[in-house]
Design an enzyme around this catalytic site. Structure first.
Site, PDB file in Angstrom:
ATOM      1  N   GLY A 293     -35.829  19.375 -13.735  1.00 18.26           N
ATOM      2  CA  GLY A 293     -35.314  19.646 -15.065  1.00 18.26           C
ATOM      3  C   GLY A 293     -33.898  20.169 -15.013  1.00 18.26           C
ATOM      4  O   GLY A 293     -33.530  20.914 -14.107  1.00 18.26           O
TER       5      GLY A 293
ATOM      6  N   VAL B  37     -35.611  25.575  -2.766  1.00 15.84           N
ATOM      7  CA  VAL B  37     -37.058  25.533  -2.498  1.00 15.84           C
ATOM      8  C   VAL B  37     -37.878  25.299  -3.765  1.00 15.84           C
ATOM      9  O   VAL B  37     -38.636  24.345  -3.848  1.00 15.84           O
ATOM     10  CB  VAL B  37     -37.524  26.813  -1.773  1.00 15.84           C
ATOM     11  CG1 VAL B  37     -39.048  26.837  -1.640  1.00 15.84           C
ATOM     12  CG2 VAL B  37     -36.896  26.882  -0.386  1.00 15.84           C
TER      13      VAL B  37
ATOM     14  N   GLU C 110     -36.327   9.587  -7.238  1.00 17.14           N
ATOM     15  CA  GLU C 110     -35.116   8.804  -7.060  1.00 17.14           C
ATOM     16  C   GLU C 110     -35.459   7.320  -6.941  1.00 17.14           C
ATOM     17  O   GLU C 110     -36.619   6.935  -6.753  1.00 17.14           O
ATOM     18  CB  GLU C 110     -34.383   9.259  -5.784  1.00 17.14           C
ATOM     19  CG  GLU C 110     -33.996  10.720  -5.765  1.00 17.14           C
ATOM     20  CD  GLU C 110     -32.865  11.037  -6.728  1.00 17.14           C
ATOM     21  OE1 GLU C 110     -32.167  10.094  -7.167  1.00 17.14           O
ATOM     22  OE2 GLU C 110     -32.705  12.228  -7.061  1.00 17.14           O
TER      23      GLU C 110
ATOM     24  N   GLY D   8     -37.353  10.231 -14.311  1.00 11.66           N
ATOM     25  CA  GLY D   8     -36.313  10.924 -13.572  1.00 11.66           C
ATOM     26  C   GLY D   8     -36.826  11.932 -12.561  1.00 11.66           C
ATOM     27  O   GLY D   8     -36.054  12.707 -11.988  1.00 11.66           O
TER      28      GLY D   8
ATOM     29  N   LYS E 165     -37.887  22.035   2.993  1.00  9.13           N
ATOM     30  CA  LYS E 165     -38.102  23.324   2.339  1.00  9.13           C
ATOM     31  C   LYS E 165     -38.887  24.277   3.238  1.00  9.13           C
ATOM     32  O   LYS E 165     -38.628  25.489   3.251  1.00  9.13           O
ATOM     33  CB  LYS E 165     -38.824  23.103   1.006  1.00  9.13           C
ATOM     34  CG  LYS E 165     -37.957  22.358  -0.007  1.00  9.13           C
ATOM     35  CD  LYS E 165     -38.718  22.016  -1.279  1.00  9.13           C
ATOM     36  CE  LYS E 165     -37.821  21.291  -2.263  1.00  9.13           C
ATOM     37  NZ  LYS E 165     -38.520  20.900  -3.502  1.00  9.13           N
TER      38      LYS E 165
ATOM     39  N   ASP F 255     -38.868  15.902   2.004  1.00 10.71           N
ATOM     40  CA  ASP F 255     -38.301  16.943   1.150  1.00 10.71           C
ATOM     41  C   ASP F 255     -39.073  18.251   1.340  1.00 10.71           C
ATOM     42  O   ASP F 255     -38.466  19.320   1.503  1.00 10.71           O
ATOM     43  CB  ASP F 255     -38.351  16.507  -0.313  1.00 10.71           C
ATOM     44  CG  ASP F 255     -37.822  17.571  -1.253  1.00 10.71           C
ATOM     45  OD1 ASP F 255     -36.603  17.791  -1.272  1.00 10.71           O
ATOM     46  OD2 ASP F 255     -38.635  18.198  -1.959  1.00 10.71           O
TER      47      ASP F 255
ATOM     48  N   LYS G 123     -30.587  20.911  -0.052  1.00 11.87           N
ATOM     49  CA  LYS G 123     -31.532  21.288   0.997  1.00 11.87           C
ATOM     50  C   LYS G 123     -31.090  20.860   2.395  1.00 11.87           C
ATOM     51  O   LYS G 123     -31.330  21.570   3.367  1.00 11.87           O
ATOM     52  CB  LYS G 123     -32.902  20.690   0.679  1.00 11.87           C
ATOM     53  CG  LYS G 123     -33.496  21.241  -0.605  1.00 11.87           C
ATOM     54  CD  LYS G 123     -34.741  20.497  -1.025  1.00 11.87           C
ATOM     55  CE  LYS G 123     -34.422  19.175  -1.689  1.00 11.87           C
ATOM     56  NZ  LYS G 123     -33.806  19.314  -3.014  1.00 11.87           N
TER      57      LYS G 123
ATOM     58  N   GLU H 248     -30.856  29.709  -3.684  1.00  9.61           N
ATOM     59  CA  GLU H 248     -32.164  29.921  -4.312  1.00  9.61           C
ATOM     60  C   GLU H 248     -32.810  28.608  -4.745  1.00  9.61           C
ATOM     61  O   GLU H 248     -34.022  28.428  -4.638  1.00  9.61           O
ATOM     62  CB  GLU H 248     -32.004  30.841  -5.520  1.00  9.61           C
ATOM     63  CG  GLU H 248     -33.298  31.160  -6.264  1.00  9.61           C
ATOM     64  CD  GLU H 248     -34.204  32.104  -5.499  1.00  9.61           C
ATOM     65  OE1 GLU H 248     -35.224  31.631  -4.939  1.00  9.61           O
ATOM     66  OE2 GLU H 248     -33.907  33.307  -5.465  1.00  9.61           O
TER      67      GLU H 248
END
Length: 336
Positions: free
Chosen positions: A317, A148, A205, A202, A220, A216, A121, A145
């Protein structure tokens, strides 16, 4: 199509697992032979094989925590200078201050005419205009892709399905970590406990600043502004409030009013003006975004002709994020 990969973390591993399963399908569907010929990772090592790297063997070593280095590729060697590499997958960490090291990797690749797929990002939010010009000038394609909504289609939906419609506004839950924490807190967990569980799973961070401070989501929003409206807002011009100051009492008070608090990133177009913000909002239960829980992400797009549309999907994931890379690689193959 020969691929080089920079960074062998979760995203790249997910991509490699999918590619291993789909290589024959790609060949049959698009008539394109696809090989991974080079990989670089600052911690795990480097490999170069112009005949193609054995993906199964590579994944086995990565999953066992083994070093993968051979002598064919040194740390200082640039993948963008390797003639046999056609496309570079850049999957290093995100930095919202300079965009580096990913910014430099991407810039070098595009300058050398290599197609680039990234889930990073930082460089896209900070250097979108420059990188897209480099891609156009050097007849290369830049795809992102996964920046976001992870692997959930966002740009492809907007560019293909909504082509010709006028987008009036975009609002969404753009950070799965913060959404997970808010969901846990609404069930009675403290912020600290919810964050700790998110880190154990997970989702967050070790340094969760970008997630809980809203940075973050802000990145986006900046990317969406570039991509959808063609406007460079600048990160510093997007008012941003995170979730780190929200109390259980506030969440409980909202619930008593039939509302849920969610971290919402939004863009609104009024005439030629684009307004953006990131902040926690108390949403009525009737609001589609109000009931999005856990690490799920969602975007609601309001258009002139179709009205409101919403797309939801996982915000984290291995296979989910890996699929965003895979779909971008397919897009480049189809358009080459």
């Amino acid at each position: 199509m020969n691929i080089g990969i920079i960074g062998l973390g979760t995203v790249s591993r997910g991509f490699l697992e999918i590619l291993e399963q789909k290589t024959d399908w790609i060949s049959q569907k698009f008539g394109s032979d696809i090989k991974v010929v080079a990989v670089k990772d600052i911690a795990r090592g480097n490999i170069y094989n112009p005949q193609g790297i054995d993906i199964s063997e590579l994944l086995k070593k990565l999953n066992n925590g083994e070093k993968i280095s051979d002598t064919s590729l040194k740390d200082g060697d640039s993948l963008s200078k390797i003639d046999s590499v056609d496309l570079i997958v850049e999957a290093t960490y995100s930095d919202y201050t300079t965009g580096d090291p990913a910014y430099t990797f991407i810039k070098d690749a595009l300058t050398n005419g290599k197609h680039v797929v990234t889930t990073n990002k930082g460089p896209v939010a900070l250097h979108y205009t420059e990188l897209n010009k480099l891609a156009n000038d050097n007849k290369a394609m830049l795809r992102y892709e996964g920046t976001v909504l992870s692997g959930t289609p966002t740009f492809s939906l907007i560019e293909e399905c909504l082509a010709g419609d006028d987008i009036v506004s975009i609002r969404g839950i753009l950070n799965g970590t913060s959404n997970y924490i808010l969901s846990k807190m609404s069930q009675g967990d403290s912020f600290e406990n919810a964050l700790g569980v998110a880190q154990e799973k997970g989702y967050a961070e070790a340094d969760p600043t970008n997630d809980v401070k809203g940075y973050d989501a802000r990145g986006k929003v900046a990317i969406l502004s570039h991509k959808v409206f063609g406007v460079d807002l600048g990160l510093e011009n997007i008012p941003t409030v995170g979730i780190d100051a929200i109390s259980i009492e506030e969440l409980d008070a909202a619930k008593k009013e039939g509302k849920n608090i969610r971290l919402i990133g939004s863009l609104t177009k009024t005439g030629k003006t684009i307004k953006a913000r990131v902040q926690p909002e108390a949403l009525d239960n009737e609001d589609a975004l109000s009931n999005i829980g856990g690490v799920t992400n969602a975007i609601e797009v309001s258009t002139a002709y179709l009205g409101k549309l919403m797309v939801t999907g996982p915000g984290a994931g291995k296979l989910e994020t890996g699929y965003s890379v895979f779909s971008d690689v397919l897009s480049i193959i189809k358009n080459s």
